[in-house]
Design a protein around this motif. Structure first.
Motif, mmCIF file in Angstrom:
data_model
loop_
_atom_site.group_PDB
_atom_site.id
_atom_site.type_symbol
_atom_site.label_atom_id
_atom_site.label_comp_id
_atom_site.label_asym_id
_atom_site.label_seq_id
_atom_site.Cartn_x
_atom_site.Cartn_y
_atom_site.Cartn_z
ATOM 1 N N LEU A 31 50.945 46.949 45.204
ATOM 2 C CA LEU A 31 50.003 47.538 46.519
ATOM 3 C C LEU A 31 50.029 46.464 47.093
ATOM 4 C CD1 LEU A 31 46.976 48.833 44.057
ATOM 5 C CD2 LEU A 31 48.250 50.330 45.540
ATOM 6 N N ASN A 74 49.365 54.272 47.970
ATOM 7 C CA ASN A 74 49.142 54.301 47.735
ATOM 8 C C ASN A 74 47.774 54.048 46.185
ATOM 9 O OD1 ASN A 74 47.295 51.217 49.191
ATOM 10 N ND2 ASN A 74 48.067 51.899 50.343
ATOM 11 N N MET A 232 44.093 47.575 48.664
ATOM 12 C CA MET A 232 44.453 47.000 47.114
ATOM 13 C C MET A 232 42.948 46.811 46.106
ATOM 14 S SD MET A 232 44.150 44.157 44.729
ATOM 15 C CE MET A 232 44.034 42.604 46.127
#
Length: 295
Positions: A31, A74, A232
């Motif tokens: 990430l 993501n 993240m």
């Protein structure tokens, strides 16, 4: 029952922060790298005006499309973290640090189906609310206000298929609906509270990063790092909250199944003791075999 479900969800999340980091460390690195590369490519010459490239105003259609692709990427990595986390909690699985396969695809498809169910269940509720509002404004407006929460309840009753798919349990939507009988409203209230908690934690995470400029040297590299770790951290918070919630739901329905079979808490304890003894014997046997090889 609402207090029980919420308390167990919060307790599970609180006691497994370390588990989340242990099972998701490789995904976290992915990430960070992913968002760092994308953020660096989208960074204007004057630098970011907000915390991350994800929160920057969209200046061109291409930027919006790239940001949408980044959000999807993501989410996919986030599903990987959630699956590994749930599998470690529920079945003590120790999978490869990064995994993407049929199991991940099943969980993603189930999530898409749940989103569609939520949207489709909201449509008739809104229509009925508007019709009632035309006749009895008070009741119609009340139903319109409650419609999203009712749709949330419907989705949560089906949502047990997510942790089930993560542990390769072929639980269907129909079985999930039946297994959660009487738990719909407690699940919905718990999901609402956990959603508010997730939103608050994301806000705190963004606020801490926004004030970090006063603590860190103001340079381009830190802006890129900050831009990468914001999505993240956001994804990690969402996975931690909702994976813990749905793992709790799954544990509740499995307890119901066990109760129907006549299993008691003592049976669980006895089975866990036998499992621990078997593990210790296996470790001793393996250690003995390794000593024999050295000789």
């Amino acid at each position: 029952m609402f207090i029980t479900v919420l308390e167990r969800s919060l307790s599970l999340a609180q006691h497994h922060i370390g588990t989340l980091l242990k099972t998701g460390w490789a995904y976290i690195l992915v990430l960070v790298a992913l968002n760092f590369v994308i953020g660096a490519s989208m960074m204007p010459e004057s630098g970011f005006t907000t915390v991350s490239y994800m929160t920057e105003p969209v200046a061109a259609p291409d930027e919006g499309a790239l940001r949408a692709l980044a959000a999807i990427a993501n989410l996919i990595v986030g599903f990987g973290i959630g699956i590994a986390y749930v599998r470690r909690i529920l079945i003590d699985a120790r999978d490869f640090p990064v995994f993407f396969g049929r199991r991940t695809v099943r969980v993603i498809i189930n999530q898409v189906v749940l989103s569609l169910i939520g949207a489709l269940s909201l449509v008739p509720l809104v229509i009925v609310s508007l019709l009632l509002a035309a006749m009895t404004a008070g009741f119609g407006l009340l139903l319109l206000f409650l419609a999203p929460f009712i749709a949330l309840m419907v989705v949560q009753k089906f949502s047990v298929v997510l942790p089930a798919a993560a542990v390769d349990d072929p639980l269907t939507l129909k079985e999930s609906w039946r297994a959660t009988a009487g738990l719909g409203w407690p699940m919905a209230f718990s999901a609402l509270v956990m959603s508010l908690l997730a939103g608050f934690l994301v806000f705190v995470w963004g606020f801490l990063l926004s004030v970090s400029d006063g603590l860190m040297p103001a340079n381009e590299l830190w802006q890129q790092i900050r831009s990468a770790i914001f999505p993240m951290g956001t994804m990690l918070i969402l996975v931690w909250i909702f994976a813990s919630l749905h793992a709790t739901f799954y544990g509740l329905i499995r307890e119901r199944f066990a109760a129907k079979l006549g299993l008691r808490a003592e049976d669980y304890s006895k089975a866990e003791e036998q499992r621990t003894v078997a593990r210790d014997r296996a470790r001793k046997a393996l250690a003995g075999a390794q000593r024999m090889k050295r000789r």
